[in-house]
Design a protein around this motif. Structure first.
Motif, PDB file in Angstrom:
ATOM      1  N   SER A   1       0.948  -1.071   0.058  1.00 18.09           N
ATOM      2  CA  SER A   1       0.137  -0.147  -0.084  1.00 18.09           C
ATOM      3  C   SER A   1       0.704   1.197  -0.028  1.00 18.09           C
ATOM      4  N   ARG A   2       0.344   2.508  -0.241  1.00 21.08           N
ATOM      5  CA  ARG A   2       0.894   3.498  -0.708  1.00 21.08           C
ATOM      6  C   ARG A   2       1.606   4.051   0.727  1.00 21.08           C
ATOM      7  N   HIS A   3       1.233   3.737   2.027  1.00 22.16           N
ATOM      8  CA  HIS A   3       1.421   4.305   3.323  1.00 22.16           C
ATOM      9  C   HIS A   3       2.299   3.398   4.144  1.00 22.16           C
ATOM     10  N   GLU A   4       2.618   2.114   3.430  1.00 19.55           N
ATOM     11  CA  GLU A   4       3.345   1.047   4.367  1.00 19.55           C
ATOM     12  C   GLU A   4       4.480   0.683   3.356  1.00 19.55           C
ATOM     13  N   GLN A   5       5.319  -0.296   4.066  1.00 21.47           N
ATOM     14  CA  GLN A   5       6.621  -1.151   3.225  1.00 21.47           C
ATOM     15  C   GLN A   5       6.430  -2.374   3.507  1.00 21.47           C
TER      16      GLN A   5
ATOM     17  N   ASP B   1       8.830   0.831  -0.508  1.00 16.89           N
ATOM     18  CA  ASP B   1       8.120   1.663  -0.266  1.00 16.89           C
ATOM     19  C   ASP B   1       7.708   2.372  -1.565  1.00 16.89           C
ATOM     20  N   ASN B   2       6.502   3.109  -1.481  1.00 17.28           N
ATOM     21  CA  ASN B   2       6.042   3.814  -2.622  1.00 17.28           C
ATOM     22  C   ASN B   2       6.920   4.513  -3.291  1.00 17.28           C
ATOM     23  N   GLU B   3       7.480   5.339  -2.497  1.00 12.17           N
ATOM     24  CA  GLU B   3       8.671   6.274  -3.211  1.00 12.17           C
ATOM     25  C   GLU B   3       9.577   5.726  -4.174  1.00 12.17           C
TER      26      GLU B   3
END
Length: 738
Positions: free
Chosen positions: A635-639, A697-699
Motif C-alpha cells: 500500500s502507498r503508506h506502508e512498506q 516503499d511507494n517512493e
C-alpha cells in the motif's frame, strides 16, 4: 566595550575573550542562533559592504567585513585533494613549500566502491586537509551524470546512476562539513560535456531532469544539508546555469528549501541583472565582467560588484535581492569561519594515507578473470614483466582544476616492485610513448618521460621482455592530458590512444598469462577483450595508487569494486551517440534519449554491453538464495520487506555488493526496463551466509509525470530483481501496488 573593541581589532570572528554576554553584539554571540546573528550583522552593514561580500577579491577569496570583524571567505579546488596555493591575482603558483597534499582517488573511483561509509571517511579526511589549510569552502564534490564516455570530466563525477550518486554524495558532504568547511556540490546542472561547455544550451525534458540529472543534487541539499552549490557553465532553458531562475530559484530554493550559498563557476557569470534576480550569491572567475590584465582593479568590475552598486544608486534596482544574497554569504561565514568550535584539521597524516589506500583498493574492479589467472601466485613466479607507460607516469598532476601537488604518489611499477622483489624478478618495458608532459599550472611531477625510440622499437622490446615471463602485467589506459580525462575538452574517441590496442594484442600472442590494467576515469573500447584472460579497471587512484594496485593483483586485497557506469562495446551503443545527440549543433544539445541513460538504454533497447553497470568480480564466489517478500501487496503508506540470503561459496573472504532493481511491468509512460533502488555491501567469510533485508516503499516506485508536474506511482504489478550487477540478476519476486 573595551574588550569588544580589542576583539574586533584582533579580527577574532568568534571572539575568544571572556566578554559578558549582555555586552556582546548579537552577531558575535554564539549562544544566539545563526539566523539571529545573520540578521544582526546584516543590520550593521552598509550597501558597499554587502556588495563586497558577493564577488571575488582574488582568484580564490572574497572580502569579509573588516569593520565588523567578519572574516574573508577562502575557496579551494577539490574534490580529490587541496589545490596548491596560487598568487593573489594570478594562476601562477605562489611557491609555497608546505602545500603538498594527500591525493585521494578520483570520485569515479569512490563511486566504484559502492561504499557510503568510505564516502564519509573520504569527506572527513579531505575536509580535515581543507580546514588545516584554512579554507572556508571545498569546491566539490561533483555529481553530474555520466551521459557520454567522451566527457573529459567524467572522472570527477560519480557515475551514470542517480541513486548510486545520491547515496555516495550525502556522506561525503557530511564528512567534509563536520570540519566546519563547506562542501560545494557541483556543477548545477546538466554539465555533461566539456565541448562548448560555456555556451551550449541543454535541451532536456522535465522527466530526464527530475529522474536522472537532479536527484544527487537534491540528496546533497535535503539529506546532506550542503552549505554551498556551484552553478554550471552551460545554459538550460536559454539561461546560463549560474544565474538560471528555474534551477536556482524555483527548484533549489523554493522546492528543495536550500539555505546555503550559490557560487558561480569561475567565469560562469554573464549578466548583472540576471545575476541579481536569478539566484546567484557569489561571483568568482577569470575574464569576468571587466576582468582584464590591463585593469588593476578588475574585481570591482565583476557583474556583482560596481555594476550592481551603480544600478542600486541609480534607483534601477532595489536592495531586497542584495540583502538576501548577503544573508546567504553571512550564513556561510557563521557556519564556517565564525564557528570557533570547529576542529583544527590535519594535513597529509598517516590516517589520511590509510583512507586513500582503502578507497583505492575497494574501488578497483576485476572485469575478467578467466582461468583464475588472478591473484598472482607469487610462490610460483620467477619473473614478472610489467609493460606500459601508465606504470611509470604520475597522474596527480593534470586534468584541470582537480590537478594537485601531492606530497607523494606511489606509481604502479613502484608498488609492484615493493610487493614482489626480491622474491620475484620484475622487469619493465615501456611499450608505447604517450604524453611526455609532466607539468600543469606550473606544478611539475619532476619526471622526465621523454623517449625518442620509434613505436616499432618499443613494441619489439616489450615482446622480448614479455615472452619468457611467468606473468605479463600491461598497465595502460588514459591519462589526464588534454582531450583525455581532463577538464576543458572532451575525448575525440572512445578507443585507447597511442597504439595500445595493437600492443595488447601482440602481447597476448607471446604470453597467455596477460593481465591488462586499464587506468582511466572513462570507459574504453577493448577490441582485444577475447584475447586477454584477465582485465582490471583501475582509476586515478591518487597518492596510494601503486600500493593499491599491487595489493589487489597479488591477492592481499580481494577486489570488490563495481562499475559505476556501463562500458559499451562501441561508442554507437551509447544512447547519446546512437541518437546523434552529442555534442549538439547551433549552440544546443538535445537529450533525445531522455531518461534512458547508461544501463537504462542498454536494457530497454536490448544492447549487450562490454561490461554492465554494477559489474565486478571477486577472487571468491557468491551464491544468492531466493528473494522473499513479507507481502505480495504494497500500500502507498506502508512498506514490504524483501529479504535474500547470500553465501560465500569460495575459499576467500570477500565483499559482495547486492544490488536491488525494480521494474514497473505496466506504466502509462515509458519507463526503463529496471532501475537501481537499493544496494548493500557486505563482507562474507568462506562458507558464511548472511540475510539482507531491503524495505520497499511507494517512493521507490514513483516516476515523474511531466504532464502533471508531479511524482506519481500507479497501481499495478512490479518486479524486484536482485543480483550482482545490472547484467547478472540472480533472483526475482513480484508484488502489486494498491
Amino acid at each position: 566595550m573595551k574588550q569588544r573593541i580589542v576583539c574586533l581589532l584582533l579580527g577574532l570572528s568568534g571572539c575568544f575573550l571572556p566578554i559578558q554576554a549582555q555586552n556582546i553584539p548579537v552577531y558575535l554571540d554564539e549562544s544566539k542562533t545563526i539566523e539571529e546573528r545573520v540578521e544582526d550583522a546584516l543590520s550593521r552593514m552598509t550597501i558597499e559592504e554587502k556588495i563586497a561580500l558577493l564577488h571575488a577579491q582574488s582568484k580564490f577569496s572574497s572580502a569579509g567585513v573588516p569593520r565588523l570583524g567578519i572574516p574573508e571567505v577562502w575557496m579551494t579546488d577539490g574534490p580529490h585533494g587541496i589545490r596548491p596555493e596560487v598568487l593573489w591575482d594570478e594562476w601562477a603558483q605562489a611557491g609555497w613549500t608546505n602545500d603538498s597534499c594527500t591525493a585521494f582517488p578520483a570520485l569515479t573511483a569512490l563511486a566504484a566502491t559502492w561504499n557510503p561509509e568510505l564516502a564519509m571517511n573520504y569527506g572527513k579526511a579531505i575536509g580535515e586537509e581543507a580546514r588545516y589549510r584554512k579554507k572556508t569552502v571545498l569546491l566539490g564534490p561533483g555529481v553530474n551524470i555520466y551521459r557520454t564516455p567522451l566527457n573529459g570530466r567524467n572522472f570527477e563525477y560519480m557515475g551514470e546512476d542517480p541513486y548510486l550518486a545520491s547515496r555516495m554524495v550525502v556522506p561525503y558532504v557530511v564528512g567534509v562539513q563536520s570540519n566546519g568547511v563547506a562542501a560545494c556540490v557541483k556543477h548545477f546542472a546538466l554539465n555533461n560535456q566539456e565541448t562548448e561547455r560555456g555556451t551550449i544550451d541543454v535541451v532536456a525534458d522535465e522527466r530526464a531532469l527530475r529522474e536522472i540529472y537532479l536527484p544527487a543534487f537534491k540528496a546533497a541539499v535535503q539529506e546532506g544539508q550542503v552549505w554551498a552549490i556551484m552553478g554550471a557553465y552551460n545554459k538550460y532553458l536559454g539561461e546560463h546555469c549560474s544565474h538560471n531562475a528555474y534551477l536556482l530559484k524555483k527548484i533549489l530554493r523554493e522546492e528543495w528549501g536550500f539555505n546555503g550559498v550559490v557560487i558561480s563557476d569561475w567565469g560562469g557569470v554573464h549578466d548583472t541583472r540576471e545575476a541579481i534576480f536569478n539566484g546567484l550569491d557569489m561571483e568568482f572567475g577569470t575574464w569576468t565582467g571587466g576582468d582584464d590584465w590591463s585593469n588593476s582593479d578588475s574585481y570591482s568590475q565583476y557583474f556583482l560588484a560596481n555594476p550592481y552598486l551603480e544600478l542600486i544608486k541609480a534607483g534601477e534596482v532595489g536592495t531586497a535581492e542584495l540583502d538576501e544574497k548577503a544573508r546567504n554569504v553571512l550564513r556561510l561565514i557563521f557556519r564556517t569561519e565564525m564557528n570557533r568550535n570547529r576542529p583544527w584539521g590535519k594535513f597529509v597524516s598517516e590516517d589520511h594515507s590509510k583512507t586513500a589506500w582503502e578507497i583505492a583498493t575497494e574501488s578497483i574492479v576485476l572485469l575478467k578473470n578467466n582461468g583464475n589467472l588472478l591473484p598472482i601466485d607469487v610462490s610460483k613466479a620467477n619473473k614478472i614483466a610489467i609493460i606500459g607507460e601508465n606504470a611509470i607516469k604520475k597522474m596527480t598532476v593534470g586534468g584541470g582544476s582537480s590537478s594537485l601537488k601531492a606530497q607523494y604518489e606511489i606509481l604502479p611499477l613502484e608498488g609492484l616492485r615493493k610487493y614482489l622483489e626480491p622474491q620475484v624478478e620484475v622487469v619493465y618495458a615501456r611499450g608505447y610513448v604517450g604524453d611526455v608532459s609532466t607539468e600543469f599550472d606550473n606544478v611539475s611531477t619532476g619526471q622526465d618521460l621523454r623517449d625518442n625510440r620509434s613505436p616499432e622499437e618499443l613494441l619489439k622490446e616489450a615482446l622480448v621482455v614479455a615472452k619468457d615471463a611467468d606473468y605479463v602485467i600491461f598497465i595502460g589506459g588514459l591519462n589526464k592530458s588534454h582531450e583525455q580525462d581532463s577538464e576543458g575538452a572532451d575525448r575525440k574517441s572512445m578507443d585507447l590512444p597511442y597504439g595500445q590496442d595493437k600492443l595488447i594484442s601482440e602481447l597476448a600472442k607471446v604470453n597467455p598469462n596477460l593481465i591488462v590494467v586499464n587506468i582511466s576515469g572513462n570507459a574504453v573500447t577493448m577490441p582485444w577483450v577475447n584475447e586477454v584472460p584477465a582485465i582490471v579497471q583501475a582509476w586515478f587512484l591518487g597518492s596510494e595508487a601503486g600500493h593499491a594496485i599491487a595489493s589487489v593483483l597479488c591477492g592481499e586485497v580481494n577486489p570488490s569494486g563495481k562499475l559505476p557506469f556501463t562500458f559499451p562495446v562501441k561508442l554507437k551503443d551509447n544512447a547519446a551517440h546512437s541518437l546523434g545527440a552529442y555534442p549538439g549543433n547551433d549552440g544546443k544539445v538535445e537529450y533525445k534519449e531522455s531518461i534512458l541513460v547508461g544501463y537504462r538504454w542498454h536494457d530497454t533497447k536490448k544492447i549487450k554491453p562490454l561490461f554492465g553497470f554494477g559489474h565486478g568480480l571477486s577472487y571468491t564466489t557468491f551464491e544468492y538464495g531466493k528473494a522473499q517478500l513479507s507481502s505480495s501487496t504494497l500500500s502507498r503508506h506502508e512498506q514490504i520487506i524483501c529479504s535474500v540470503e547470500v553465501t560465500n561459496t569460495g575459499n576467500k573472504p570477500g565483499y559482495e555488493t547486492v544490488q536491488l532493481y525494480i521494474s514497473d511491468l505496466k506504466s502509462s509512460l515509458q519507463r526503463p526496463l529496471k532501475e537501481l533502488k537499493a544496494f548493500r555491501k557486505l563482507m562474507l567469510n568462506p562458507g558464511e551466509t548472511k540475510t539482507i533485508e531491503f524495505a520497499i516503499d511507494n517512493e521507490m516506485l514513483q516516476f515523474y509525470d511531466d504532464t502533471k508536474s508531479a511524482w506519481v506511482s500507479e497501481d499495478g504489478s512490479f518486479e524486484i530483481l536482485i543480483g550482482s550487477s545490472s547484467t547478472d540478476i540472480r533472483t526475482k519476486a513480484k508484488f502489486n501496488l494498491k
